[in-house]
Structure formats: C-alpha cells, structure tokens
Write a protein that holds these residues in place. Structure first.
Motif, PDB file in Angstrom:
ATOM      1  N   ILE A  76      34.711   8.039 -36.748  1.00 44.12           N
ATOM      2  CA  ILE A  76      35.823   8.281 -35.913  1.00 44.12           C
ATOM      3  C   ILE A  76      37.029   7.903 -35.242  1.00 44.12           C
ATOM      4  O   ILE A  76      37.771   8.351 -35.377  1.00 44.12           O
ATOM      5  CB  ILE A  76      35.487   9.725 -34.642  1.00 44.12           C
TER       6      ILE A  76
ATOM      7  N   GLU B 239      41.166   7.867 -36.991  1.00 46.88           N
ATOM      8  CA  GLU B 239      41.948   8.072 -36.187  1.00 46.88           C
ATOM      9  C   GLU B 239      43.195   6.819 -36.181  1.00 46.88           C
ATOM     10  O   GLU B 239      43.869   7.031 -36.135  1.00 46.88           O
ATOM     11  CB  GLU B 239      41.251   8.632 -35.011  1.00 46.88           C
TER      12      GLU B 239
ATOM     13  N   ILE C 195      40.490  15.049 -37.572  1.00 43.77           N
ATOM     14  CA  ILE C 195      38.575  15.233 -37.693  1.00 43.77           C
ATOM     15  C   ILE C 195      38.830  16.442 -37.668  1.00 43.77           C
ATOM     16  O   ILE C 195      38.989  16.876 -36.408  1.00 43.77           O
ATOM     17  CB  ILE C 195      38.326  14.084 -36.475  1.00 43.77           C
TER      18      ILE C 195
ATOM     19  N   GLY D   6      35.430  18.119 -38.025  1.00 42.07           N
ATOM     20  CA  GLY D   6      34.270  18.277 -37.272  1.00 42.07           C
ATOM     21  C   GLY D   6      33.544  17.137 -37.823  1.00 42.07           C
ATOM     22  O   GLY D   6      33.727  15.620 -38.374  1.00 42.07           O
TER      23      GLY D   6
ATOM     24  N   TYR E  32      35.204  17.277 -30.772  1.00 42.44           N
ATOM     25  CA  TYR E  32      35.258  17.719 -32.037  1.00 42.44           C
ATOM     26  C   TYR E  32      33.568  18.172 -32.094  1.00 42.44           C
ATOM     27  O   TYR E  32      32.981  18.806 -31.196  1.00 42.44           O
ATOM     28  CB  TYR E  32      34.852  16.366 -32.879  1.00 42.44           C
TER      29      TYR E  32
ATOM     30  N   TYR F 274      30.906  20.581 -33.885  1.00 40.56           N
ATOM     31  CA  TYR F 274      29.353  19.274 -34.576  1.00 40.56           C
ATOM     32  C   TYR F 274      29.456  21.291 -35.396  1.00 40.56           C
ATOM     33  O   TYR F 274      28.996  22.008 -34.707  1.00 40.56           O
ATOM     34  CB  TYR F 274      29.182  19.573 -33.440  1.00 40.56           C
TER      35      TYR F 274
END
Length: 183
Positions: free
Chosen positions: A136, A140, A146, A148, A168, A170
């Motif tokens: 992630i 980014e 994102i 997930g 985030y 999950y």
C-alpha cells in the motif's frame, strides 16, 4: 458455498496445511502452517483461487487492478486476472517489488499506470499485515487509490486489525473455521 470455494477448501485442507512446530513471520509459534504458495502455483487450485477471489471482490466499485507485494500476491493477482477475463471482467494485475529497482526506470510498482485508479491489494495469507501495508505504501506513492485488502486465507491473527487500523477495508475468502483450524 460455491463449488469452487468448497473444492479450494478441500485442497487447502489436504495439501497446504502442515502440522508441527512453526515460527510465523510475526515470530510467534504455531502448531500449523498454511503454505498457500503450494496451491497458488498448482494447476488445479489456481483457477479456483481466481474464481473465489473474484467472488470476494466483485462487489467493490471501480476496481481496475489487483496485486500486491511480490511473491505471495503474484499468483493470486494472476489467477484473478485470468479468471476475470473468463467472466468478461477487465481486472489488470500489478506487482509491487520489495524495493525500487536500482536500474532501468527504477520502478517499485510494475504493471499498468495506477495513478488515480482503484486497486485491491491481494495476498495468499497474511499473519501480520506487513506485506499488504508495505505494498500500500508503494502504491500510494504512485497515486493508486486503495479499495481494500483481500486475502485468500485469513489466519485470524493481527493482520485484519492492523490493516483496518491503518484505514483500509479487509476481506478474506476462507477462514480458519472453514479449514477446521479455529482455536
């Protein structure tokens, strides 16, 4: 439960769960180890992984690509890409290197341009959440959004809490209960 999910659970139970004394990524001891690479690279199981993961992420809006930190995520993303095509979906895949290349274009994220695009970070199984969070961070930096984190097998450890605490969503396809490993 879909036939693909039931068959995948059977393969995992029979071929990827090992009992004994193991040290996990977290340093914690465990009485079993789930070796998903044994199945994510298996001709019988890889298509099932793709189908089950597609079922898991299909309702998440606007996702255009899947992938994660190399090595565990690579066959999962590939399975989703291929099974997606079979269903008329257009998910691309990407790979996140552990470190940026020191030659060529110096990229850490390989694959399509992800700037401004919604992606799902995938993993075969996650114990600490460290690999998805590292992916992630790199995603980014290239402007990915994102949507997930999705794992094939959730070990019911700290991964979900850590990823959700970082902000985030999950998702997981198979839990320890499904494998008869719940403690």
């Amino acid at each position: 439960m879909t036939d693909a999910r039931a068959q995948l659970i059977q393969y995992i139970s029979e071929d990827a769960v090992f009992h004994g004394d193991f040290t996990l990524t977290s340093g914690k001891k465990a009485s079993y180890y789930i070796d998903m690479r044994k199945l994510s690279l298996d001709h019988r199981a890889a298509p099932l992984i793709g189908q089950v993961m597609l079922d898991l992420i299909d309702g998440i809006d606007g996702v255009v690509a899947v992938g994660g930190l190399t090595m565990g995520a690579d066959p999962i993303a590939s399975a989703i890409l291929h099974q997606g095509v079979a269903r008329g979906k257009t998910y691309d895949a990407f790979v996140v290197r552990k470190e940026p290349k020191d030659h060529g274009r110096g990229r850490q994220v390989e694959g399509p341009d992800l700037n401004g695009k919604r992606v799902i970070v995938v993993e075969d199984t996650s114990t600490t959440g460290g690999s998805p969070l590292k992916a992630i961070e790199a995603l980014e930096k290239v402007g990915a959004i994102i949507a997930g984190v999705a794992v094939v097998v959730d070990r019911a450890t700290e991964a979900q809490a850590k990823i959700e605490a970082a902000g985030y969503d999950y998702f997981y396809a198979i839990g320890l209960d499904d494998l008869g490993l719940a403690e």
